[in-house]
Design a protein around this motif. Structure first.
Motif, PDB file in Angstrom:
ATOM      1  N   UNK A 143       1.293   6.722  -6.810  1.00 13.63           N
ATOM      2  CA  UNK A 143       0.152   7.595  -7.100  1.00 13.63           C
ATOM      3  C   UNK A 143       0.532   9.060  -6.939  1.00 13.63           C
ATOM      4  N   UNK A 144       1.320   9.347  -5.916  1.00 15.76           N
ATOM      5  CA  UNK A 144       1.759  10.736  -5.696  1.00 15.76           C
ATOM      6  C   UNK A 144       2.646  11.207  -6.839  1.00 15.76           C
ATOM      7  N   UNK A 145       3.499  10.348  -7.315  1.00 12.33           N
ATOM      8  CA  UNK A 145       4.364  10.706  -8.438  1.00 12.33           C
ATOM      9  C   UNK A 145       3.567  10.979  -9.704  1.00 12.33           C
ATOM     10  N   UNK A 189      -7.463  10.192  -2.757  1.00  7.89           N
ATOM     11  CA  UNK A 189      -8.394   9.787  -3.812  1.00  7.89           C
ATOM     12  C   UNK A 189      -8.538   8.276  -3.888  1.00  7.89           C
ATOM     13  N   UNK A 190      -7.627   7.581  -3.234  1.00  5.68           N
ATOM     14  CA  UNK A 190      -7.645   6.119  -3.276  1.00  5.68           C
ATOM     15  C   UNK A 190      -8.635   5.516  -2.290  1.00  5.68           C
ATOM     16  N   UNK A 191      -9.053   6.275  -1.298  1.00  3.55           N
ATOM     17  CA  UNK A 191      -9.778   5.708  -0.163  1.00  3.55           C
ATOM     18  C   UNK A 191     -11.075   5.030  -0.597  1.00  3.55           C
ATOM     19  N   UNK A 192     -11.805   5.679  -1.463  1.00  2.00           N
ATOM     20  CA  UNK A 192     -13.123   5.153  -1.847  1.00  2.00           C
ATOM     21  C   UNK A 192     -12.994   3.757  -2.473  1.00  2.00           C
ATOM     22  N   UNK A 193     -11.992   3.587  -3.347  1.00  4.88           N
ATOM     23  CA  UNK A 193     -11.798   2.275  -3.982  1.00  4.88           C
ATOM     24  C   UNK A 193     -11.241   1.264  -2.992  1.00  4.88           C
ATOM     25  N   UNK A 194     -10.221   1.669  -2.245  1.00  2.00           N
ATOM     26  CA  UNK A 194      -9.561   0.714  -1.347  1.00  2.00           C
ATOM     27  C   UNK A 194     -10.501   0.203  -0.264  1.00  2.00           C
ATOM     28  N   UNK A 195     -11.497   1.008   0.118  1.00  2.35           N
ATOM     29  CA  UNK A 195     -12.449   0.555   1.140  1.00  2.35           C
ATOM     30  C   UNK A 195     -13.295  -0.616   0.651  1.00  2.35           C
ATOM     31  N   UNK A 196     -13.347  -0.806  -0.681  1.00  2.00           N
ATOM     32  CA  UNK A 196     -14.132  -1.928  -1.221  1.00  2.00           C
ATOM     33  C   UNK A 196     -13.265  -3.173  -1.464  1.00  2.00           C
ATOM     34  N   UNK A 197     -11.970  -3.088  -1.163  1.00  7.46           N
ATOM     35  CA  UNK A 197     -11.039  -4.188  -1.478  1.00  7.46           C
ATOM     36  C   UNK A 197     -10.585  -4.873  -0.199  1.00  7.46           C
ATOM     37  N   UNK A 198     -10.601  -6.214  -0.215  1.00  7.67           N
ATOM     38  CA  UNK A 198     -10.214  -6.959   0.980  1.00  7.67           C
ATOM     39  C   UNK A 198      -8.742  -7.362   0.920  1.00  7.67           C
ATOM     40  N   UNK A 209       2.682  -1.839  -8.144  1.00  8.57           N
ATOM     41  CA  UNK A 209       2.505  -1.182  -9.440  1.00  8.57           C
ATOM     42  C   UNK A 209       1.118  -1.404 -10.014  1.00  8.57           C
ATOM     43  N   UNK A 210       0.614  -2.629  -9.874  1.00 10.47           N
ATOM     44  CA  UNK A 210      -0.740  -2.924 -10.363  1.00 10.47           C
ATOM     45  C   UNK A 210      -1.801  -2.212  -9.524  1.00 10.47           C
ATOM     46  N   UNK A 211      -1.590  -2.180  -8.201  1.00 10.24           N
ATOM     47  CA  UNK A 211      -2.543  -1.501  -7.316  1.00 10.24           C
ATOM     48  C   UNK A 211      -2.633  -0.021  -7.685  1.00 10.24           C
ATOM     49  N   UNK A 212      -1.475   0.606  -7.922  1.00  7.78           N
ATOM     50  CA  UNK A 212      -1.464   2.028  -8.296  1.00  7.78           C
ATOM     51  C   UNK A 212      -2.159   2.244  -9.639  1.00  7.78           C
ATOM     52  N   UNK A 213      -1.907   1.355 -10.593  1.00 10.62           N
ATOM     53  CA  UNK A 213      -2.544   1.475 -11.916  1.00 10.62           C
ATOM     54  C   UNK A 213      -4.065   1.346 -11.796  1.00 10.62           C
ATOM     55  N   UNK A 214      -4.515   0.346 -11.049  1.00 16.03           N
ATOM     56  CA  UNK A 214      -5.954   0.166 -10.834  1.00 16.03           C
ATOM     57  C   UNK A 214      -6.557   1.417 -10.188  1.00 16.03           C
ATOM     58  N   UNK A 215      -5.902   1.916  -9.152  1.00 12.92           N
ATOM     59  CA  UNK A 215      -6.445   3.044  -8.384  1.00 12.92           C
ATOM     60  C   UNK A 215      -6.518   4.296  -9.247  1.00 12.92           C
ATOM     61  N   UNK A 227       0.834  -1.200   0.000  1.00 10.21           N
ATOM     62  CA  UNK A 227       0.000   0.000   0.000  1.00 10.21           C
ATOM     63  C   UNK A 227       0.876   1.260   0.000  1.00 10.21           C
ATOM     64  N   UNK A 228       1.961   1.250   0.805  1.00 11.66           N
ATOM     65  CA  UNK A 228       2.838   2.427   0.858  1.00 11.66           C
ATOM     66  C   UNK A 228       3.487   2.675  -0.503  1.00 11.66           C
ATOM     67  N   UNK A 229       3.968   1.584  -1.123  1.00 12.63           N
ATOM     68  CA  UNK A 229       4.611   1.722  -2.436  1.00 12.63           C
ATOM     69  C   UNK A 229       3.615   2.226  -3.479  1.00 12.63           C
ATOM     70  N   UNK A 230       2.385   1.736  -3.390  1.00 11.92           N
ATOM     71  CA  UNK A 230       1.361   2.172  -4.344  1.00 11.92           C
ATOM     72  C   UNK A 230       1.053   3.651  -4.168  1.00 11.92           C
ATOM     73  N   UNK A 231       0.958   4.106  -2.900  1.00 13.04           N
ATOM     74  CA  UNK A 231       0.668   5.526  -2.632  1.00 13.04           C
ATOM     75  C   UNK A 231       1.795   6.418  -3.141  1.00 13.04           C
TER      76      UNK A 231
END
Length: 878
Positions: free
Chosen positions: A640-642, A649-658, A668-674, A633-637
């Motif tokens: 995203x910042x870069x 902006x990620x919170x809404x999506x990540x709250x739906x992911x287990x 890298x995939x998490x950031x792309x999806x988000x 999650x830290x690497x993805x954030x």
């Protein structure tokens, strides 16, 4: 009716032509019928081919006379027909030879009868290849084209003017330059060998053109005839180019190649020189090979395997002997350029080749056999073995017996060969070509020419093994570091490369014996270590590598690498970091050595991921799912910042992911999806995004849509229709009931390279495919490949609960074909089973796919059987 009983002059031309045609057909059909039975053997094959030639001679001679050609013209047989060797469906190549007085433009006196003659040849059923030339034309064209020059070399007068033919022959011989002809044919042969990957061991060899095929023997005959060394094998022996023993071996193996090609033509019913899978069984049957003994006991080898092994051994002998004779001719034609430079008291260098000091060196000093290859590796400037050395090795094969293999000096020298810094691959290939490798390593001899009846190896076992050794060597060579940088990086820190080379040499050595070849190979590896003084950890590592050489690819391609239990179990199986690194290098080298089609960037990524994950565990870092998720999650954030993504902006999506989503996807995939989905959470319209795969080839496709039972099937169906192959599918259902799926796909060859256009096309077209409300269409029926037909692979289906008994693991194995994944997905959809994960593994033309599925129907034993039965039926359908 006998040929002598026909009197064309007494009958109308139409009747004569009909009689000639029927007589030729009958005589040819009788020979072909004979070739289809085991009664046609190597002993009588030359007679059968000569009979075919004689019957054709008779037909052409009568047609020539009927056409009433000018007395100064001559009908000449050229090419293979000129040699008097005609195969059932080979072209009949003839030359209508005219005197120079005919001029560049044929007068009616010549042209009308020639047209009538050629037309009557086709009417009589001959597949004729004809040319019409004056003597001067022949000389001019042969000087410009070595192919024409070669076809005229074996010209044989059939009928017509003896004077014109003699004049042509005299001027042709005067024009011939033996040196230039030998150079041209040698270069031509190298180019031809390169086309067939420089090996006689292709699984579908061309018995005429492949290395070790009939063409190699023909090149010797042509070059010898051009240089005046003789026109037959016996004449070559008399001229000193070949020994009587070599002539005997050439004639024996040539007869087998004649028989293979003739039976191949007869079985195919057309001109066919390739021993393709479709025909190997029928040709083997024509040889009389059977799968069982007369008592009904099943034999260890299939009939086609017996045939191909016999062919490979003949081709190997032809390759060895033709090299000896070609080198002898070169030395005879260029006597002044081969100076001898001493290497030691037993060997000289001769024009870059190793030359033995005496013809009987190996018989007097058997240790010198392996010393030859050690010198080849260690002496700068050596490129090959001389004709004299090759001949001496060929004659010394009987010296390499059990006593030779037990000799401590030979064992030490073989280890030296494997421990050199350069030349190992070339030395091993040369040892295999000269039969030294199989005679020193007796288990290796058993797999020389051994076919592999599967759908992903394209080489015989011995050639595959040498290819794997080559791949392993390249990891340790700086000039190849750009090919697989991570492998080269690991190899740079490895202290004993020879351990890996020997493991590669033994990893498949147990094939063809029945049973688990990995276990049999491990026994042979342990025996080799004991005999060669390899003990302790080194011996244990080599045995481990041979026994477990399939383990890493199986785990990487079939199991869920996001599951900590999978990684922990594999780490326990490997045990140490040293073993892990060695197994990783061997696995990459092995997969790359099966077929150019099997390796891809996605498989490379899976193996590298497994290596890195296992290395962490072996380094003492226990699997900690929570810590791993937080790190991702830290690497993805950060990513995203870069990319200037708004804060939180990620919170809404990540709250739906287990948790399972974050475990199965990299940062890298998490950031792309988000980045693409943060504004579309819960959207009514499906979202499809595509990018080029980070694995190096193909595309990565993101699909986000409200989940539905047939979603996975519709996506697979779209990819099938659009011409894409799915390499991997990561299917996830979010907490809000939306599917978030990621696919790794590669386009068909016709579409590859147009990635930008394809990305736009997929993003627009897939949305329509997902939102379609029509029933799922029936899978498209398409023809399976020849390999699949020739090596039918019985489909297997396994449906078992996972370790936690919450979901089910579906494993399928089957012959690959277009739309197979859609076929499976459609059946799962019809039974309302949701796919949680898909591991798609294609091994050549065989698939090994694993699915993690859920659904209420799996709670019923009867429903499980019904699903498995439907899958088996669908997988077996052609």
């Amino acid at each position: 009716m006998s040929p002598q009983s026909l009197t064309p002059a007494l009958q109308p031309n139409g009747e004569v032509l009909s009689l000639l045609r029927e007589q030729h057909r009958a005589s040819r059909a009788a020979i072909i019928t004979t070739l289809l039975t085991p009664s046609a053997t190597t002993r009588g094959i030359r007679t059968l081919l000569h009979k075919l030639s004689l019957h054709t001679d008779y037909l052409l001679t009568n047609l020539w006379r009927l056409a009433g050609l000018h007395p100064d013209a001559a009908l000449v047989a050229v090419g293979g027909y000129g040699r008097g060797q005609l195969f059932p469906y080979s072209d009949v190549d003839v030359l209508v030879l005219l005197p120079d007085a005919a001029g560049p433009e044929l007068s009616a006196e010549f042209s009308a009868p020639i047209e009538a003659f050629i037309g009557s040849c086709w009417d009589a059923g001959l597949e004729i290849g004809s040319s019409v030339r004056t003597i001067q034309d022949c000389l001019r064209e042969s000087a410009a084209d070595v192919t024409v020059q070669t076809s005229l070399l074996e010209a044989r007068l059939l009928c017509g003017s003896q004077q014109s033919f003699d004049a042509f022959r005299k001027r042709y011989n005067e024009q011939m330059d033996p040196r230039a002809f030998l150079v041209a044919k040698t270069l031509e042969m190298r180019q031809r060998h390169s086309k067939y990957e420089n090996t006689p061991y292709a699984l579908e060899p061309n018995c005429k053109e492949s290395p070790g095929g009939l063409r190699d023997l023909q090149v010797i005959g042509w070059a010898a005839r051009a240089a005046g060394f003789g026109c037959t094998w016996d004449e070559l022996a008399k001229s000193g180019l070949a020994t009587p023993f070599e002539v005997q071996q050439i004639e024996r193996n040539e007869a087998l190649l004649f028989l293979v090609r003739a039976k191949l033509h007869a079985v195919a019913g057309r001109r066919e020189d390739r021993l393709v899978f479709d025909l190997q069984g029928a040709v083997a049957q024509a040889f009389g090979y059977r799968a069982t003994t007369p008592e009904g006991k099943r034999l260890a080898m299939r009939p086609s395997e017996t045939l191909m092994r016999r062919y490979y051994w003949a081709a190997k002998a032809v390759q060895q002997l033709s090299r000896i004779l070609l080198l002898n001719m070169q030395e005879r034609l260029y006597p002044d350029v081969h100076e001898l430079r001493p290497i030691n008291e037993r060997f000289f260098e001769k024009a870059g080749n190793i030359e033995v000091a005496s013809d009987d060196l190996y018989k007097k000093h058997p240790h010198a056999i392996l010393e030859t290859f050690l010198l080849y590796e260690t002496t700068v400037g050596l490129k090959d073995l001389s004709a004299r050395t090759l001949r001496a090795l060929y004659d010394a094969r009987s010296m390499m017996d059990s006593q030779f293999r037990r000799d401590p000096v030979n064992r030490a020298m073989f280890m030296q060969i494997m421990q050199q810094h350069s030349g190992i691959t070339h030395a091993l290939r040369l040892m295999n070509q000269t039969s030294v490798l199989g005679r020193y390593l007796w288990p290796f001899r058993r797999i020389v020419g051994q076919m592999q009846h599967d759908l992903f190896h394209v080489y015989t076992v011995d050639q595959h093994i040498l290819m794997v050794v080559r791949n392993m060597r390249r990891f340790f060579m700086a000039e190849h570091a750009h090919e697989y940088p991570f492998c080269s990086q690991l190899a740079a820190g490895w202290d004993k490369p020879w351990i890996l080379y020997l493991a590669a040499l033994f990893h498949d050595i147990g094939k063809g014996r029945g049973g688990d070849h990995s276990q049999l190979g491990a026994i042979e590896m342990r025996r080799f270590c004991k005999l060669h003084g390899i003990t302790g950890d080194d011996a244990d590592l080599m045995e481990f590598l041979v026994r477990e050489h399939l383990a890493m690819s199986q785990v990487a391609q079939k199991q869920d690498l996001a599951d900590p239990d999978v990684i922990a179990a594999f780490a326990r199986r490997v045990g140490t970091e040293r073993r892990l690194t060695a197994l990783y290098l061997l696995t990459v080298a092995d997969i790359r050595g099966t077929s150019p089609k099997v390796w891809n960037g996605w498989k490379g990524k899976l193996l590298e991921d497994l290596y890195r994950l296992t290395l962490r565990v072996l380094g003492g870092r226990a699997p900690d799912a929570a810590a791993e998720i937080e790190a991702r999650k830290r690497d993805a954030l950060v990513q995203l910042a870069l990319n200037s993504q708004p804060f939180e902006s990620h919170v809404k999506l990540w709250d739906t992911l287990d948790v399972s989503y974050f475990m199965r996807h990299e940062a890298g995939d998490i950031a792309w999806h988000t980045r693409h989905l943060s504004r579309h959470v819960g959207t009514r319209n499906p979202v499809v995004r595509v990018r080029q795969s980070l694995a190096g080839e193909g595309l990565q496709v993101l699909v986000y849509a409200a989940d539905q039972p047939d979603l996975f099937a519709r996506i697979c169906g779209y990819f099938e229709r659009a011409g894409f192959s799915i390499l991997d599918a990561r299917v996830h259902t979010a907490l809000n009931g939306y599917a978030l799926d990621t696919f790794q796909v590669v386009p068909s060859q016709s579409l590859s390279g147009h990635y930008r256009e394809l990305m736009t096309l997929i993003e627009s077209d897939m949305v329509r495919a997902i939102t379609a409300t029509s029933p799922l269409p029936e899978p498209t029926r398409r023809r399976v490949s020849r390999r699949v037909k020739s090596f039918p692979f019985p489909p297997r289906v396994s449906l078992m609960p996972d370790e936690k008994a919450q979901r089910w693991i579906l494993t399928i194995s089957a012959s690959d074909r277009a739309g197979l994944l859609y076929t499976v997905a459609r059946i799962l959809s019809l039974h309302r089973l949701s796919v949680q994960l898909a591991k798609v593994s294609t091994l050549g033309e065989r698939v090994e796919d694993t699915f993690l599925v859920q659904g209420s129907e799996l709670q019923s034993g009867a429903r499980q059987i019904e699903i498995e039965t439907e899958l088996l039926k669908a997988l077996a359908a052609e």
